[in-house]
Design an enzyme around this catalytic site. Structure first.
Site, PDB file in Angstrom:
ATOM      1  N   GLU A  46       0.822  -1.211   0.000  1.00 28.24           N
ATOM      2  CA  GLU A  46       0.000   0.000   0.000  1.00 28.24           C
ATOM      3  C   GLU A  46       0.857   1.263   0.000  1.00 28.24           C
ATOM      4  O   GLU A  46       0.511   2.255  -0.651  1.00 28.24           O
ATOM      5  CB  GLU A  46      -0.951  -0.002   1.206  1.00 28.24           C
ATOM      6  CG  GLU A  46      -2.060  -1.045   1.131  1.00 28.24           C
ATOM      7  CD  GLU A  46      -2.984  -0.858  -0.068  1.00 28.24           C
ATOM      8  OE1 GLU A  46      -3.033   0.256  -0.631  1.00 28.24           O
ATOM      9  OE2 GLU A  46      -3.656  -1.835  -0.445  1.00 28.24           O
ATOM     10  N   TYR A 129      -6.217   6.167   4.860  1.00 31.79           N
ATOM     11  CA  TYR A 129      -6.371   5.156   3.809  1.00 31.79           C
ATOM     12  C   TYR A 129      -5.538   3.912   4.114  1.00 31.79           C
ATOM     13  O   TYR A 129      -6.038   2.785   4.074  1.00 31.79           O
ATOM     14  CB  TYR A 129      -5.973   5.716   2.436  1.00 31.79           C
ATOM     15  CG  TYR A 129      -5.793   4.602   1.437  1.00 31.79           C
ATOM     16  CD1 TYR A 129      -6.898   3.962   0.896  1.00 31.79           C
ATOM     17  CD2 TYR A 129      -4.521   4.131   1.098  1.00 31.79           C
ATOM     18  CE1 TYR A 129      -6.757   2.891   0.032  1.00 31.79           C
ATOM     19  CE2 TYR A 129      -4.365   3.056   0.243  1.00 31.79           C
ATOM     20  CZ  TYR A 129      -5.482   2.437  -0.291  1.00 31.79           C
ATOM     21  OH  TYR A 129      -5.330   1.366  -1.129  1.00 31.79           O
ATOM     22  N   ASP A 147      -9.310   5.845  -1.229  1.00 33.74           N
ATOM     23  CA  ASP A 147      -8.292   6.501  -2.056  1.00 33.74           C
ATOM     24  C   ASP A 147      -8.984   7.115  -3.277  1.00 33.74           C
ATOM     25  O   ASP A 147     -10.212   7.163  -3.352  1.00 33.74           O
ATOM     26  CB  ASP A 147      -7.194   5.510  -2.463  1.00 33.74           C
ATOM     27  CG  ASP A 147      -7.701   4.418  -3.408  1.00 33.74           C
ATOM     28  OD1 ASP A 147      -8.933   4.329  -3.645  1.00 33.74           O
ATOM     29  OD2 ASP A 147      -6.858   3.645  -3.908  1.00 33.74           O
TER      30      ASP A 147
END
Length: 368
Positions: A46, A129, A147
């Site tokens: 991520e 996020y 996102d």
């Protein structure tokens, strides 16, 4: 926010969840970070995927996990090696924050990535996020991971006309995800929203006829899918003119410099360079004077070997690239090194300086 949440009531949430997750299970891409639900690997992926395309990330992720397979390996690694593993991905503060946070996880949480939003959100570089992505994907906790892809998809599904460039708008979408998310399979649900935005519900020309949740989409129903999401444009970037040089000493070694430990591209290596503030400074003789006055380097610049443009989010570097020689003796230290071409491979350079080095190698191979 009430308007958007009212729009949620126009769709059958259970049916929406089923259609979305079924599509994801059938069509999801085979990505290396999906091999298991290791929170550390989800976290690394991520962070890498911020500002970077999936296809670009895959080889970086594989190499990074090979070099640093777990929390302990990354926590104990030398920063120079970590930066080398990240070399070319850009936005280097991401990996410095990641290593700092991983060290905290090792010390404070005995190497286990926290599984609560309260704890995980305190880690350096872990925003709402990333926290939501790790909690939902790795731990199966129904937390939103909002996102750009998710905001684009939901702005169309729920007909949300809020400006997604505003920080405050994220709360609208987080609240929407909390209403929509599957509590049985939050991992697949959040990944499916991201996947849908990446493959089907794209920024321009969305493939609505292939969309598994088209019948739930209020923008498609009203024919306004190409008008959403609403996003104001960024301010214009600033241009910076630079002159940089690949400088060799009498033994054929190359001079490199380590950037400061904070600010843009912190702790990465570069070739010596100076900023050019006025047109008159673009003359070669003036640039040589700037190298001496600004950097204490007595150099001779032989010739220009190319021009490079490198775009950051807030500025553009326009670099005039020289090849030259060093006339004064260099005292090596932690910031200045003289290295051979073989040794150069061990140091992490930003993309712009990698391009400079390729120009230099091409020049070396060109017949005199």
């Amino acid at each position: 926010m009430l308007i958007e949440l009212k729009n949620i009531n126009k769709i059958n949430i259970t049916s929406f969840q089923n259609d979305l997750i079924t599509w994801f299970q059938q069509e999801k891409r085979d990505l290396p970070w999906r091999k298991d639900r290791d929170p550390y690997k989800v976290w690394v992926s991520e962070i890498m995927l911020q500002q970077t395309r999936v296809d670009t990330v895959i080889p970086y992720f594989n190499r990074f996990i090979e070099w640093f397979p777990d929390i302990d390996a990354l926590a104990e690694a030398e920063e120079d090696k970590v930066l080398k593993a990240w070399e070319g991905l850009g936005y280097y503060s991401r990996v410095r924050n990641l290593q700092s946070a991983v060290r905290e996880v090792k010390e404070k949480y005995h190497g286990k990535v926290p599984d609560t939003r309260e704890e995980i959100a305190t880690l350096k570089g872990v925003g709402p996020y990333t926290a939501g992505a790790i909690l939902s994907i790795a731990y199966g906790i129904p937390e939103p991971a909002v996102d750009g892809n998710v905001m684009r998809v939901l702005s169309r599904i729920l007909l949300i006309w809020e400006d997604i460039a505003k920080v405050s708008t994220r709360k609208v979408f987080e609240e929407a995800v909390r209403k929509l998310i599957s509590h049985e399979d939050p991992s697949s649900f959040n990944q499916a929203l991201m996947e849908l935005g990446a493959l089907i519900c794209t920024p321009t020309s969305p493939s609505c006829l292939l969309c598994p949740v088209r019948e739930h989409c209020q923008a498609f129903e009203e024919g306004v899918q190409n008008e959403l999401p609403v996003k104001t444009k960024k301010t214009k970037t600033r241009e910076v003119q630079l002159a940089a040089a690949v400088l060799l000493n009498e033994d054929g070694k190359i001079l490199i410099h380590k950037r400061p430990s904070d600010g843009l591209l912190a702790n990465l290596w570069e070739f010596p360079n100076v900023e050019l503030h006025h047109p008159i400074q673009h003359e070669r003789g003036t640039i040589m004077d700037l190298f001496e006055n600004s950097l204490g380097l007595n150099v001779h610049l032989n010739k220009v070997i190319g021009q490079i443009e490198h775009v950051f989010s807030h500025l553009v570097w326009k670099i005039k690239v020289y090849i030259g020689t060093i006339n004064n003796k260099i005292e090596e230290n932690s910031e200045w090194k003289l290295v051979s071409t073989e040794e150069l491979e061990e140091y992490a350079f930003p993309v712009s300086y990698q391009k400079m080095y390729k120009l230099f190698l091409k020049q070396q191979r060109t017949p005199k």
